[in-house]
Design a protein around this motif. Structure first.
Motif, PDB file in Angstrom:
ATOM      1  N   ILE A 163     -36.206 -34.786 -11.141  1.00 29.03           N
ATOM      2  CA  ILE A 163     -35.485 -34.923  -9.885  1.00 29.03           C
ATOM      3  C   ILE A 163     -34.166 -34.162  -9.937  1.00 29.03           C
ATOM      4  N   ALA A 164     -33.546 -34.104 -11.115  1.00 31.72           N
ATOM      5  CA  ALA A 164     -32.307 -33.330 -11.253  1.00 31.72           C
ATOM      6  C   ALA A 164     -32.552 -31.853 -10.948  1.00 31.72           C
ATOM      7  N   LEU A 165     -33.668 -31.319 -11.414  1.00 30.44           N
ATOM      8  CA  LEU A 165     -33.992 -29.916 -11.152  1.00 30.44           C
ATOM      9  C   LEU A 165     -34.345 -29.694  -9.683  1.00 30.44           C
ATOM     10  N   ILE A 166     -35.054 -30.642  -9.093  1.00 30.36           N
ATOM     11  CA  ILE A 166     -35.372 -30.545  -7.667  1.00 30.36           C
ATOM     12  C   ILE A 166     -34.089 -30.540  -6.845  1.00 30.36           C
ATOM     13  N   ARG A 167     -33.124 -31.373  -7.223  1.00 30.67           N
ATOM     14  CA  ARG A 167     -31.850 -31.393  -6.514  1.00 30.67           C
ATOM     15  C   ARG A 167     -31.167 -30.030  -6.563  1.00 30.67           C
ATOM     16  N   LEU A 168     -31.203 -29.394  -7.723  1.00 33.08           N
ATOM     17  CA  LEU A 168     -30.569 -28.075  -7.847  1.00 33.08           C
ATOM     18  C   LEU A 168     -31.259 -27.058  -6.952  1.00 33.08           C
ATOM     19  N   ALA A 169     -32.593 -27.110  -6.913  1.00 35.08           N
ATOM     20  CA  ALA A 169     -33.330 -26.194  -6.048  1.00 35.08           C
ATOM     21  C   ALA A 169     -33.007 -26.458  -4.577  1.00 35.08           C
ATOM     22  N   ILE A 170     -32.875 -27.719  -4.215  1.00 32.20           N
ATOM     23  CA  ILE A 170     -32.511 -28.068  -2.837  1.00 32.20           C
ATOM     24  C   ILE A 170     -31.132 -27.528  -2.496  1.00 32.20           C
ATOM     25  N   ASP A 171     -30.165 -27.722  -3.387  1.00 31.57           N
ATOM     26  CA  ASP A 171     -28.816 -27.234  -3.127  1.00 31.57           C
ATOM     27  C   ASP A 171     -28.809 -25.725  -2.890  1.00 31.57           C
ATOM     28  N   ALA A 172     -29.538 -24.999  -3.747  1.00 33.18           N
ATOM     29  CA  ALA A 172     -29.580 -23.546  -3.603  1.00 33.18           C
ATOM     30  C   ALA A 172     -30.245 -23.135  -2.296  1.00 33.18           C
ATOM     31  N   THR A 173     -31.286 -23.858  -1.913  1.00 33.53           N
ATOM     32  CA  THR A 173     -31.999 -23.532  -0.675  1.00 33.53           C
ATOM     33  C   THR A 173     -31.142 -23.820   0.544  1.00 33.53           C
ATOM     34  N   GLU A 174     -30.500 -24.977   0.563  1.00 35.12           N
ATOM     35  CA  GLU A 174     -29.644 -25.311   1.697  1.00 35.12           C
ATOM     36  C   GLU A 174     -28.523 -24.289   1.864  1.00 35.12           C
ATOM     37  N   ALA A 175     -27.900 -23.921   0.756  1.00 34.63           N
ATOM     38  CA  ALA A 175     -26.808 -22.948   0.820  1.00 34.63           C
ATOM     39  C   ALA A 175     -27.320 -21.588   1.293  1.00 34.63           C
ATOM     40  N   SER A 176     -28.506 -21.212   0.848  1.00 37.94           N
ATOM     41  CA  SER A 176     -29.068 -19.913   1.228  1.00 37.94           C
ATOM     42  C   SER A 176     -29.429 -19.881   2.711  1.00 37.94           C
ATOM     43  N   ILE A 177     -29.969 -20.982   3.218  1.00 41.46           N
ATOM     44  CA  ILE A 177     -30.302 -21.045   4.645  1.00 41.46           C
ATOM     45  C   ILE A 177     -29.025 -20.940   5.480  1.00 41.46           C
ATOM     46  N   ALA A 178     -27.989 -21.702   5.100  1.00 43.37           N
ATOM     47  CA  ALA A 178     -26.735 -21.664   5.843  1.00 43.37           C
ATOM     48  C   ALA A 178     -26.137 -20.260   5.829  1.00 43.37           C
ATOM     49  N   ALA A 179     -26.162 -19.613   4.668  1.00 40.59           N
ATOM     50  CA  ALA A 179     -25.616 -18.257   4.569  1.00 40.59           C
ATOM     51  C   ALA A 179     -26.425 -17.271   5.394  1.00 40.59           C
ATOM     52  N   THR A 180     -27.724 -17.486   5.473  1.00 41.36           N
ATOM     53  CA  THR A 180     -28.585 -16.602   6.271  1.00 41.36           C
ATOM     54  C   THR A 180     -28.319 -16.779   7.759  1.00 41.36           C
ATOM     55  N   PHE A 181     -28.214 -18.027   8.199  1.00 40.58           N
ATOM     56  CA  PHE A 181     -27.894 -18.266   9.610  1.00 40.58           C
ATOM     57  C   PHE A 181     -26.564 -17.588   9.990  1.00 40.58           C
ATOM     58  N   GLY A 210     -29.487 -17.769  -8.354  1.00 44.98           N
ATOM     59  CA  GLY A 210     -30.329 -18.026  -9.519  1.00 44.98           C
ATOM     60  C   GLY A 210     -31.511 -18.900  -9.230  1.00 44.98           C
ATOM     61  N   SER A 211     -31.955 -18.923  -7.969  1.00 44.39           N
ATOM     62  CA  SER A 211     -33.072 -19.771  -7.559  1.00 44.39           C
ATOM     63  C   SER A 211     -34.020 -18.942  -6.706  1.00 44.39           C
ATOM     64  N   PRO A 212     -34.881 -18.150  -7.328  1.00 40.87           N
ATOM     65  CA  PRO A 212     -35.740 -17.245  -6.561  1.00 40.87           C
ATOM     66  C   PRO A 212     -36.635 -17.985  -5.587  1.00 40.87           C
ATOM     67  N   GLY A 213     -36.832 -17.370  -4.427  1.00 36.79           N
ATOM     68  CA  GLY A 213     -37.673 -17.987  -3.417  1.00 36.79           C
ATOM     69  C   GLY A 213     -37.647 -17.183  -2.141  1.00 36.79           C
ATOM     70  N   GLY A 214     -38.023 -17.817  -1.063  1.00 34.77           N
ATOM     71  CA  GLY A 214     -38.073 -17.155   0.231  1.00 34.77           C
ATOM     72  C   GLY A 214     -38.576 -18.134   1.273  1.00 34.77           C
ATOM     73  N   GLY A 215     -39.042 -17.592   2.388  1.00 28.53           N
ATOM     74  CA  GLY A 215     -39.536 -18.499   3.403  1.00 28.53           C
ATOM     75  C   GLY A 215     -39.957 -17.828   4.681  1.00 28.53           C
ATOM     76  N   LEU A 216     -40.394 -18.654   5.618  1.00 26.13           N
ATOM     77  CA  LEU A 216     -40.787 -18.200   6.950  1.00 26.13           C
ATOM     78  C   LEU A 216     -39.552 -18.115   7.841  1.00 26.13           C
ATOM     79  N   VAL A 217     -39.486 -17.046   8.613  1.00 27.10           N
ATOM     80  CA  VAL A 217     -38.444 -16.897   9.625  1.00 27.10           C
ATOM     81  C   VAL A 217     -39.146 -16.633  10.945  1.00 27.10           C
ATOM     82  N   GLN A 218     -38.844 -17.438  11.969  1.00 26.75           N
ATOM     83  CA  GLN A 218     -39.541 -17.326  13.250  1.00 26.75           C
ATOM     84  C   GLN A 218     -38.553 -17.438  14.403  1.00 26.75           C
ATOM     85  N   PHE A 219     -38.674 -16.495  15.347  1.00 24.76           N
ATOM     86  CA  PHE A 219     -37.814 -16.471  16.528  1.00 24.76           C
ATOM     87  C   PHE A 219     -38.596 -16.913  17.754  1.00 24.76           C
TER      88      PHE A 219
END
Length: 406
Positions: free
Chosen positions: A190-208, A232-241
């Motif tokens: 769960i500690a590692l999942i939390r870190l991945a969540i933090d990185a994802t949330e920050a990346s989404i906010a920065a992208t917006f 340091g958290s490789p990933g990506g996602g769907l972007v839809q307009f």
């Protein structure tokens, strides 16, 4: 520049500790790991996993579990060497030490990167299944045929060769073993999942914050991936307009970003093998339309209903789906909620438990899952809010940071 609504979102969710500020308390469970504690997975973790899998094999009356390179291989061995035309196989007996069979030139790599010390090589000109056969004979119980669980993602060709190599062994589905072990996460996971969540949330906010008129969905997806890589958290996602957002798993479209429209980002990133899955939907423009606000707030209420009702060892997965679905149906949009409420996550982005009608599994402390209601109106727009949760000792803890209602 992004419009006022998108700009306000980015400001509200700026990287102050990578938190989404909601004004709502976030529950804390017994599974929270102190921030300063290293979440690295050490040998003690894998020793416990070996003890648990052997206990589960005994419970299921199995003598052996075989695993090709996969997420399950990594879960037990601490490393996923990847699949190719060359056989690599992990063999975990109900008692004793596990064995890895691999090409001889890979023995050192497996020893250095995995926690398995008994690594047996086969030469390029040899039949690797002869080594498997020999190991099977050594691990087989005396005076009776052994029963072997086969990891569920094993290739059909490997299954056929196993049938031949293990001879008198009976092969059965190993999914009940692997799923039971992985469905409940330990504090270090769960500690590692939390870190991945933090990185994802920050990346989404920065992208917006970087949205601009004329960008394509693919452009924004590239920005998202870069933001994740910098953390340091490789990933990506769907972007839809706009209308594209009404397709729950839509791909990049040809349209370019315009003002006064919906932007949906569904993203996940990975830390040390553990993943996140977050969806955020915003209005790009000066002010969201009345219907967008209505739909968004209805989904937020549906999420809240499921989150507040969850009780450990009591609430079934299907009940969570029903509760959220009722809120959306009562709000007049039931026909537009077209998928399950959520799914488990951990080392895989989608894994048990699934929050869906018909799943009577009761949520246990340590089970991690998404709650992601969505409303999708074709040719108009779609909205989804997805947050990551863990069942705690007293109820659902939201691991991500929910955006506020509009």
């Amino acid at each position: 520049m992004a419009g006022a609504a998108a700009g306000a979102y980015a400001t509200r969710n700026a990287e102050a500790g990578t938190r989404y500020l909601t004004g709502e308390p976030v529950s804390r469970s017994a599974f929270r790991v102190p921030t300063l504690q290293s979440p690295a997975l050490g040998p003690d973790v894998f020793n416990r996993r070996l003890a648990r899998v052997q206990q589960e094999l005994n419970t299921q009356k199995l003598d052996l579990l075989v695993v090709e390179p996969s997420t399950n291989f990594q879960y037990f061995a601490g490393y996923n060497p990847g699949r190719s035309e060359r056989l690599i196989l992990l063999m975990i007996p109900v008692t004793g030490a596990p064995v890895v069979v691999c090409p001889s030139f890979e023995v050192e790599r497996l020893k250095r990167n995995s926690v398995v010390s008994d690594v047996r090589g086969w030469e390029e000109q040899e039949d690797p299944w002869r080594v498997v056969r020999a190991a099977g004979q050594q691990l087989k119980p005396a005076r009776r045929a052994g029963i072997c669980g086969v990891e569920p993602s094993t290739s059909y060709l490997s299954f056929l060769r196993l049938t031949s190599a293990l001879g008198s062994w009976k092969l059965v589905n190993g999914a009940p073993v692997t799923e039971r072990l992985r469905i409940v996460k330990g504090p270090e996971e769960i500690a590692l999942i939390r870190l991945a969540i933090d990185a994802t949330e920050a990346s989404i906010a920065a992208t917006f914050a970087q949205l601009a008129v004329g960008m394509t969905e693919r452009n924004v997806a590239e920005v998202l991936s870069r933001e994740m890589a910098t953390r340091g958290s490789p990933g990506g996602g769907l972007v839809q307009f706009g209308p594209s957002s009404a397709l729950p798993h839509g791909g990049p479209s040809a349209g370019k970003l315009e003002r006064e429209t919906v932007v949906l980002i569904d993203a996940g990133s990975r830390i040390e093998g553990y993943t996140s899955d977050i969806t955020r939907t915003i209005w790009f423009g000066d002010a969201p339309s009345p219907e967008f606000k209505k739909v968004y707030n209805l989904l937020h209420d549906a999420q809240t209903a499921a989150m507040q009702a969850g009780r450990p060892l009591v609430t079934q997965c299907q009940e969570m789906d029903r509760l959220a679905r009722k809120v959306i149906t009562d709000g007049g949009y039931g026909q537009y909620f077209t998928h399950r409420l959520g799914h488990g996550m951990g080392m895989d982005g989608h894994e048990p438990p699934y929050l869906v009608e018909g799943n009577e599994t009761r949520l246990e402390p340590g089970m991690v899952f998404t709650i992601e209601p969505g409303i999708y109106q074709l040719n108009k727009f779609g909205v989804r809010i997805e947050d990551d949760c863990v069942m705690g000792e007293n109820g659902v803890e939201v691991l991500s940071h929910r955006p506020a209602k509009l």
